[in-house]
Write a protein that holds these residues in place. Sequence first.
Motif, PDB file in Angstrom:
ATOM      1  N   SER A   3       0.822  -1.213   0.000  1.00 29.86           N
ATOM      2  CA  SER A   3       0.000   0.000   0.000  1.00 29.86           C
ATOM      3  C   SER A   3       0.855   1.261   0.000  1.00 29.86           C
ATOM      4  O   SER A   3       1.909   1.315   0.624  1.00 29.86           O
ATOM      5  CB  SER A   3      -0.924   0.010   1.218  1.00 29.86           C
ATOM      6  N   GLN A   4       0.349   2.289  -0.697  1.00 28.04           N
ATOM      7  CA  GLN A   4       0.988   3.597  -0.691  1.00 28.04           C
ATOM      8  C   GLN A   4       0.348   4.498   0.365  1.00 28.04           C
ATOM      9  O   GLN A   4       0.764   5.635   0.556  1.00 28.04           O
ATOM     10  CB  GLN A   4       0.844   4.235  -2.083  1.00 28.04           C
ATOM     11  N   ASN A   5      -0.670   3.975   1.052  1.00 28.00           N
ATOM     12  CA  ASN A   5      -1.416   4.754   2.030  1.00 28.00           C
ATOM     13  C   ASN A   5      -0.606   4.886   3.312  1.00 28.00           C
ATOM     14  O   ASN A   5      -0.394   3.909   4.025  1.00 28.00           O
ATOM     15  CB  ASN A   5      -2.754   4.064   2.294  1.00 28.00           C
ATOM     16  N   PHE A   6      -0.180   6.119   3.630  1.00 20.94           N
ATOM     17  CA  PHE A   6       0.662   6.339   4.806  1.00 20.94           C
ATOM     18  C   PHE A   6      -0.116   6.168   6.106  1.00 20.94           C
ATOM     19  O   PHE A   6       0.481   6.076   7.175  1.00 20.94           O
ATOM     20  CB  PHE A   6       1.278   7.737   4.766  1.00 20.94           C
ATOM     21  N   MET A   7      -1.449   6.155   6.040  1.00 20.75           N
ATOM     22  CA  MET A   7      -2.268   6.039   7.244  1.00 20.75           C
ATOM     23  C   MET A   7      -2.595   4.590   7.579  1.00 20.75           C
ATOM     24  O   MET A   7      -3.281   4.314   8.559  1.00 20.75           O
ATOM     25  CB  MET A   7      -3.568   6.836   7.072  1.00 20.75           C
ATOM     26  N   MET A   8      -2.130   3.636   6.759  1.00 24.00           N
ATOM     27  CA  MET A   8      -2.497   2.235   6.931  1.00 24.00           C
ATOM     28  C   MET A   8      -1.440   1.423   7.680  1.00 24.00           C
ATOM     29  O   MET A   8      -1.505   0.210   7.733  1.00 24.00           O
ATOM     30  CB  MET A   8      -2.742   1.592   5.561  1.00 24.00           C
ATOM     31  N   GLY A   9      -0.466   2.095   8.253  1.00 24.38           N
ATOM     32  CA  GLY A   9       0.560   1.376   9.000  1.00 24.38           C
ATOM     33  C   GLY A   9       1.649   0.840   8.084  1.00 24.38           C
ATOM     34  O   GLY A   9       1.653   1.051   6.880  1.00 24.38           O
ATOM     35  N   GLY A  10       2.586   0.116   8.689  1.00 26.58           N
ATOM     36  CA  GLY A  10       3.719  -0.373   7.918  1.00 26.58           C
ATOM     37  C   GLY A  10       4.811   0.680   7.858  1.00 26.58           C
ATOM     38  O   GLY A  10       4.587   1.854   8.143  1.00 26.58           O
ATOM     39  N   TYR A  80      -1.602  18.311  -1.017  1.00 26.52           N
ATOM     40  CA  TYR A  80      -0.189  18.652  -0.877  1.00 26.52           C
ATOM     41  C   TYR A  80       0.280  18.701   0.572  1.00 26.52           C
ATOM     42  O   TYR A  80       1.384  19.166   0.850  1.00 26.52           O
ATOM     43  CB  TYR A  80       0.087  19.963  -1.615  1.00 26.52           C
ATOM     44  N   THR A  81      -0.570  18.189   1.479  1.00 27.38           N
ATOM     45  CA  THR A  81      -0.086  17.941   2.833  1.00 27.38           C
ATOM     46  C   THR A  81       0.561  16.567   2.943  1.00 27.38           C
ATOM     47  O   THR A  81       1.221  16.268   3.933  1.00 27.38           O
ATOM     48  CB  THR A  81      -1.240  18.036   3.850  1.00 27.38           C
ATOM     49  N   SER A  82       0.365  15.732   1.916  1.00 28.47           N
ATOM     50  CA  SER A  82       0.974  14.411   1.899  1.00 28.47           C
ATOM     51  C   SER A  82       2.470  14.531   1.611  1.00 28.47           C
ATOM     52  O   SER A  82       2.870  15.353   0.775  1.00 28.47           O
ATOM     53  CB  SER A  82       0.307  13.541   0.831  1.00 28.47           C
ATOM     54  N   PRO A  83       3.304  13.742   2.262  1.00 31.56           N
ATOM     55  CA  PRO A  83       4.760  13.890   2.082  1.00 31.56           C
ATOM     56  C   PRO A  83       5.276  13.483   0.711  1.00 31.56           C
ATOM     57  O   PRO A  83       6.451  13.717   0.411  1.00 31.56           O
ATOM     58  CB  PRO A  83       5.336  12.973   3.166  1.00 31.56           C
ATOM     59  N   ASP A  84       4.431  12.890  -0.143  1.00 34.85           N
ATOM     60  CA  ASP A  84       4.897  12.465  -1.466  1.00 34.85           C
ATOM     61  C   ASP A  84       4.265  13.267  -2.606  1.00 34.85           C
ATOM     62  O   ASP A  84       4.326  12.846  -3.757  1.00 34.85           O
ATOM     63  CB  ASP A  84       4.628  10.971  -1.672  1.00 34.85           C
ATOM     64  N   GLU A  85       3.667  14.418  -2.286  1.00 37.40           N
ATOM     65  CA  GLU A  85       3.008  15.239  -3.304  1.00 37.40           C
ATOM     66  C   GLU A  85       3.654  16.621  -3.378  1.00 37.40           C
ATOM     67  O   GLU A  85       3.873  17.262  -2.344  1.00 37.40           O
ATOM     68  CB  GLU A  85       1.512  15.382  -2.995  1.00 37.40           C
ATOM     69  N   TYR A  86       3.912  17.082  -4.612  1.00 37.08           N
ATOM     70  CA  TYR A  86       4.589  18.350  -4.809  1.00 37.08           C
ATOM     71  C   TYR A  86       3.900  19.128  -5.932  1.00 37.08           C
ATOM     72  O   TYR A  86       3.868  18.663  -7.073  1.00 37.08           O
ATOM     73  CB  TYR A  86       6.068  18.125  -5.155  1.00 37.08           C
ATOM     74  N   PRO A  93      -4.013  27.734  -2.057  1.00 39.88           N
ATOM     75  CA  PRO A  93      -4.824  27.963  -0.846  1.00 39.88           C
ATOM     76  C   PRO A  93      -4.622  26.858   0.190  1.00 39.88           C
ATOM     77  O   PRO A  93      -4.146  25.761  -0.123  1.00 39.88           O
ATOM     78  CB  PRO A  93      -6.261  27.961  -1.384  1.00 39.88           C
ATOM     79  N   ASP A  94      -5.006  27.165   1.409  1.00 40.39           N
ATOM     80  CA  ASP A  94      -4.929  26.180   2.486  1.00 40.39           C
ATOM     81  C   ASP A  94      -6.026  25.134   2.322  1.00 40.39           C
ATOM     82  O   ASP A  94      -7.062  25.390   1.694  1.00 40.39           O
ATOM     83  CB  ASP A  94      -5.093  26.870   3.844  1.00 40.39           C
ATOM     84  N   PRO A  95      -5.833  23.950   2.894  1.00 36.01           N
ATOM     85  CA  PRO A  95      -6.862  22.913   2.823  1.00 36.01           C
ATOM     86  C   PRO A  95      -8.155  23.340   3.515  1.00 36.01           C
ATOM     87  O   PRO A  95      -8.133  24.109   4.484  1.00 36.01           O
ATOM     88  CB  PRO A  95      -6.223  21.724   3.539  1.00 36.01           C
ATOM     89  N   VAL A  96      -9.270  22.833   3.036  1.00 39.90           N
ATOM     90  CA  VAL A  96     -10.563  23.100   3.658  1.00 39.90           C
ATOM     91  C   VAL A  96     -10.682  22.323   4.967  1.00 39.90           C
ATOM     92  O   VAL A  96     -11.215  22.823   5.959  1.00 39.90           O
ATOM     93  CB  VAL A  96     -11.712  22.711   2.693  1.00 39.90           C
ATOM     94  N   LEU A  97     -10.173  21.085   4.972  1.00 38.15           N
ATOM     95  CA  LEU A  97     -10.218  20.233   6.156  1.00 38.15           C
ATOM     96  C   LEU A  97      -8.892  20.313   6.917  1.00 38.15           C
ATOM     97  O   LEU A  97      -7.863  20.644   6.339  1.00 38.15           O
ATOM     98  CB  LEU A  97     -10.468  18.780   5.746  1.00 38.15           C
ATOM     99  N   PRO A  98      -8.910  20.014   8.199  1.00 42.18           N
ATOM    100  CA  PRO A  98      -7.644  19.952   8.950  1.00 42.18           C
ATOM    101  C   PRO A  98      -6.727  18.907   8.329  1.00 42.18           C
ATOM    102  O   PRO A  98      -7.198  17.867   7.839  1.00 42.18           O
ATOM    103  CB  PRO A  98      -8.079  19.539  10.359  1.00 42.18           C
ATOM    104  N   PRO A  99      -5.418  19.127   8.343  1.00 37.83           N
ATOM    105  CA  PRO A  99      -4.493  18.156   7.736  1.00 37.83           C
ATOM    106  C   PRO A  99      -4.488  16.841   8.496  1.00 37.83           C
ATOM    107  O   PRO A  99      -4.728  16.802   9.705  1.00 37.83           O
ATOM    108  CB  PRO A  99      -3.133  18.862   7.829  1.00 37.83           C
ATOM    109  N   LEU A 100      -4.243  15.775   7.765  1.00 37.35           N
ATOM    110  CA  LEU A 100      -4.092  14.470   8.393  1.00 37.35           C
ATOM    111  C   LEU A 100      -2.779  14.428   9.179  1.00 37.35           C
ATOM    112  O   LEU A 100      -1.825  15.141   8.865  1.00 37.35           O
ATOM    113  CB  LEU A 100      -4.078  13.367   7.328  1.00 37.35           C
ATOM    114  N   SER A 101      -2.746  13.588  10.179  1.00 39.95           N
ATOM    115  CA  SER A 101      -1.553  13.458  11.002  1.00 39.95           C
ATOM    116  C   SER A 101      -0.656  12.366  10.411  1.00 39.95           C
ATOM    117  O   SER A 101      -0.679  11.207  10.851  1.00 39.95           O
ATOM    118  CB  SER A 101      -1.928  13.123  12.447  1.00 39.95           C
ATOM    119  N   PHE A 102       0.128  12.760   9.393  1.00 43.65           N
ATOM    120  CA  PHE A 102       1.021  11.788   8.762  1.00 43.65           C
ATOM    121  C   PHE A 102       2.207  11.486   9.675  1.00 43.65           C
ATOM    122  O   PHE A 102       2.671  12.359  10.415  1.00 43.65           O
ATOM    123  CB  PHE A 102       1.550  12.344   7.435  1.00 43.65           C
TER     124      PHE A 102
END
Length: 304
Positions: A3-10, A80-86, A93-102
């Motif tokens: 998985s590439q999902n940083f929130m799924m552990g590993g 673009y709060t994800s560590p692999d997106e540029y 603009p800032d995100p509408v939702l609070p950023p995820l806790s990566f």
Amino acid sequence: MQSQNFMMGGDPLSLDRIRSVLIRLEDTIIFTLIERAQFAHNPKIYHRGAFPEITELGSSSWLEWFLKEIETFHAKARRYTSPDEYPFTQNLPDPVLPPLSFPKILFPNKINVNPSILQLYTCSVVPRITRRATLALATMKRANGISGDAEFEDDGNYGSAATIDVEALQAISKRVHYGKFVSEAKFIEHPAAFIPHILNPNRAALEALITKPEVERRLLLRLRTKAATYAQDIVQEGDAVGATQNGAGVNGKSGKIDVDGVVDLYESWIIPLTKEVEVDYLLRRLDGLSQEEIDKLMQKGRKA
């Protein structure tokens, strides 16, 4: 395929996981290039000032306007709060939702080579990938009495071409910047091998430490096989019609993309640019660390 999902552990710095992500991105890049290859070059969409309507909106070119509008929405959706997106666009603009806790993965840095990616894509990749469609367009125009400058390059599909361009650019950007993950994984595995060449900056030595010629050779072979396979049309009976692994035709017909062009994109551009990102990241890896922290890293990295 991990998985590439940083929130799924590993472990996001597992070399197996990183390799899995890079292989998946190969597929994404090839498929977007196949989609782009169906349209002609359409150089007008890359030329600054070619569309007065876009200039009035504050963008210099059609593609840069597309990037700005799409990335503005993506920024609001916190892409673009994800560590692999540029992003390619500044001042989003800032995100509408609070950023995820990566999880903390990469050392803080501001490395972004998207300006170089945009330039190489528009100036080198697109003309080659779209060559067949451009030549077919010229043939059709000549048959309709259009010749000279008007017969080449432009089929008018500006929106369709730019939409695919954005997808291709974002995939290439993610692939290139994933070099930071590679560097971090290798650095934390054996810091002592890297630290002397960071303290006494030596780009050549750092590049030698991260370069694996056999891995690159296998990558290019795998990429050629994939591109040749995906370039084929599978007819109803199940037979493949398209390009072979060496770029030649199957059943006398050409494939959907220039296979050699895809391989050359990786060999001449993506791999070297990724190495630049990896070395640039390593050269910044000790920024702000105290001598005590560096000494601890040296001890951690020394083999018994």
